[in-house]
Design a protein around this motif. Sequence first.
Motif: not given
Length: 406
Positions: A156-176
């Motif tokens: 079915f091919g590649l399907d890379f995604r992050l999802g909304p929870d991980q995106r929010e976590w990443l924003r918080t981590e980088l800001a911290a």
Amino acid sequence: MRETHDVFAFAHIGDLHLEGGADRNADDLRAILAEIDGLYGRGLLDFAYLPGDLAEDGRAAQYAILIEALAAHPSLPVRLIAGDHDRQHGTMTDFDALFTQMMGSAQGGGHRAHDHALSKSGQPDPVPQYYFAETIAGVRCLFLDMISAGYGRKGFGLDFRLGPDQREWLRTELAAADRDGLPCAVFAHTYPDDLQVPEETTELAGLIRSHGVRLVEMGHTHYNELAHDGRTLYAAARSVGQNEEGAVGYAVAAIDGAVTSWRFKPLDQGLPFVMITSPADRRLATEPLGPGGTITVRALVLSNAPQAAWSCQAHVDGGPAHPMRPAGPRIVEAQIPWPDGAQRLTVTVADGTGGSDTETIEPVSCGFTPPPAPERPGSDAFRTEAWPGKGIRGDQLGPNRNGRDW
């Protein structure tokens, strides 16, 4: 994990694609782990990184090969993430068991999966996601999960995604990390440009650039590659299990002050191994060389011999040797003259075992200006050309560009 702050340095073991315990890639994995564990035991590396595609089909029997290999080195810290082959048949049940066992242990840092309800096929679906963060040797390390939020499976091919929870976590981590004054390294299976959702691609690449992430360390490509955008070094390492471009081995990456460095270590090349960690090569620089006729040269040395046996020298354009002295358990250093018009800096090391190693770089000039943001941030569009001294062929021999259809 032992704290060493003279320089952050780790070993990256490329995509394994394990299938059978008697296969060549399984033997190579065992040999690589043995070498890295010895170096870790001497205080020369911080951990081993496995960037996903650990098992060819994401099967428990294939992960058992990895578990057995890692069990032979119980003191070696290991950090791993998932790749697309780890859900090759549409499920991550067996990867979940691996993550729970390995990452939940002291060897894996005690990390756990995050359970989220993600929207799939129009309905909320409970999905574990395997992202985590940790400060190691003064660097905030963010390990991403590009796999669990997707739909991909074999055929079915590649399907890379992050999802909304991980995106929010990443924003918080980088800001911290910004607030705490910590440099950041991101560990991912592939380039942000490979994410399926354009909004996620734009956000991830933008966060990496705007927060000045120093390093994005990746697998997936199967070949060694460096892409530097003037702020961030994107680095991919050669596959162990599906290798087309040369000797198997592992990559070594380091962050030393303002400089990020990277070099491939072939398994068939003996120790010692040396990598210049300061100043920066012109292809990887983020700022100009300081004014004046003297520079500080620093290099990471990997060796099985005690530090007292190391003999390290720096040369400018093939000129006289400048002895380098220890500046921490894994670093040697020297203050050397840097005349106007100088071009090449070479560091050599011998360790009394009969072996030696050399690296040569072209330091950035005093007039260096970082390039503007690339047109396709978070992609390989700005990759370096062939760079043999770093182990980079430049021909992208892998299944996602110019290689075999694995």
